[in-house]
Write an enzyme that holds these catalytic residues in place. Structure first.
Site, short mmCIF file in Angstrom:
data_model
loop_
_atom_site.label_atom_id
_atom_site.label_comp_id
_atom_site.label_asym_id
_atom_site.label_seq_id
_atom_site.Cartn_x
_atom_site.Cartn_y
_atom_site.Cartn_z
N TYR A 167 0.84 -1.21 0.00
CA TYR A 167 0.00 0.00 0.00
C TYR A 167 0.88 1.26 0.00
O TYR A 167 0.66 2.18 -0.80
CB TYR A 167 -0.92 -0.03 1.21
N LYS A 171 1.05 4.09 -2.95
CA LYS A 171 0.61 5.47 -2.71
C LYS A 171 1.78 6.46 -2.85
O LYS A 171 1.58 7.57 -3.34
CB LYS A 171 -0.08 5.60 -1.35
#
Ligand code: NAD
Length: 253
Positions: A167, A171
């Protein structure tokens, strides 16, 4: 009623605030959470919202009560699906003015337990997906004389915590992609924004962490309002990055 609308339209025009009326807006991951709030907010502002999601039935439920909105089956991680989705929009709406790259997933596991397939799924959805959507819409926006892209980033693009390496990587990558495209697209009159959101009360966290302290999270409708703020800036102004946090954010000092 008409008088009030005219006054607000006039004061909006006087400040240079851009109208979203009849703008064609593609929202990925629009079937729930922040995407759902963005669809509702922008439809209320008069936009023609395309609520795109892999969860098509849920997207239909979101779009159905909204004026000028419709659902679209779209998997952001699949290039043929992205291309077909854009063709569908160009065939039906005839143009695309705004793209909100909102769809995102997280697989919360220590690196040892995260499979290569898990890693690839997160990167494909959160990073390659937005890249493919930008790649698909940018030539169209250029031809139309301009457009806007908002990429939904996260405080996970600014700091790190354990068990979220895919993640975080996606991002941090999306923040980089956003700034890279801001530079590349600005001369073509396309505005690109990274919206860095803090924790929100959406199924993304609530389904996976039922014991989470919801008082540390914000209402996704507040972040949706920030999306509208970004999109309604005067023509001469662009916001490359905006951070929107709950007052009690725990992932940010
Ligand atoms: P959510 O899980 O509630 O909703 C995400 C939506 O994306 C779902 O409708 C899902 O079906 C859709 N989706 C997933 N994979 C897809 C794919 N391949 N193609 C199309 N649609 C797909 O999540 P949310 O909290 O609303 O998150 C929205 C965005 O905000 C995400 O990018 C997330 O990373 C980001 N974000 C969330 C938080 C938070 O605390 N919830 C904080 C910061 C940033």
């Amino acid at each position: 009623m008409n008088v009030r609308v005219n006054i607000s339209e006039e004061s909006r025009a006087a400040t240079g605030e851009q109208s979203l009326r009849d703008k064609v807006v593609l929202v990925t991951g629009g079937a729930r959470g922040l995407g759902e709030a963005v669809c509702a907010n922008l439809a209320e502002a008069g936009a023609r919202v395309v609520c795109a999601d892999v969860r098509f039935e849920l997207a239909e439920q979101v779009a159905e009560p909204l004026d000028g909105a419709r659902a679209l089956r779209l998997d952001v991680s699949d290039w043929p699906s992205v291309q077909a989705g854009l063709e569908d929009i160009l065939g039906n709406e005839g143009r695309v003015d705004v793209l909100i790259n909102n769809a995102g997933i997280d697989i919360t596991l220590p690196v040892d337990e995260l499979s290569v397939e898990d890693w690839q799924r997160v990167i494909a959805t959160n990073l390659t997906g937005p890249f493919m959507l930008c790649k698909a819409v940018l030539p169209r926006m250029r031809e139309q004389g301009g457009g806007q892209i908002v990429n939904i980033v996260s405080t996970a693009a600014k700091r790190t915590w354990p068990n979220a390496c895919a993640y975080h990587s996606s991002k941090w990558g999306l923040l980089g992609l956003s700034h890279a495209l801001h530079v590349e697209a600005r001369p073509q009159r396309v505005k690109v924004t990274a919206l860095v959101a803090g924790g929100m009360r959406t199924p993304f966290l609530l389904d996976r962490f039922p014991d989470i302290d919801v008082s540390t999270l914000q209402d996704p409708r507040s972040v949706a309002r920030s999306v509208r703020f970004v999109l309604t800036q005067p023509e001469e102004t662009v916001i490359p990055e905006l951070m929107v946090l709950p007052m009690t954010e725990t992932s940010w000092p």
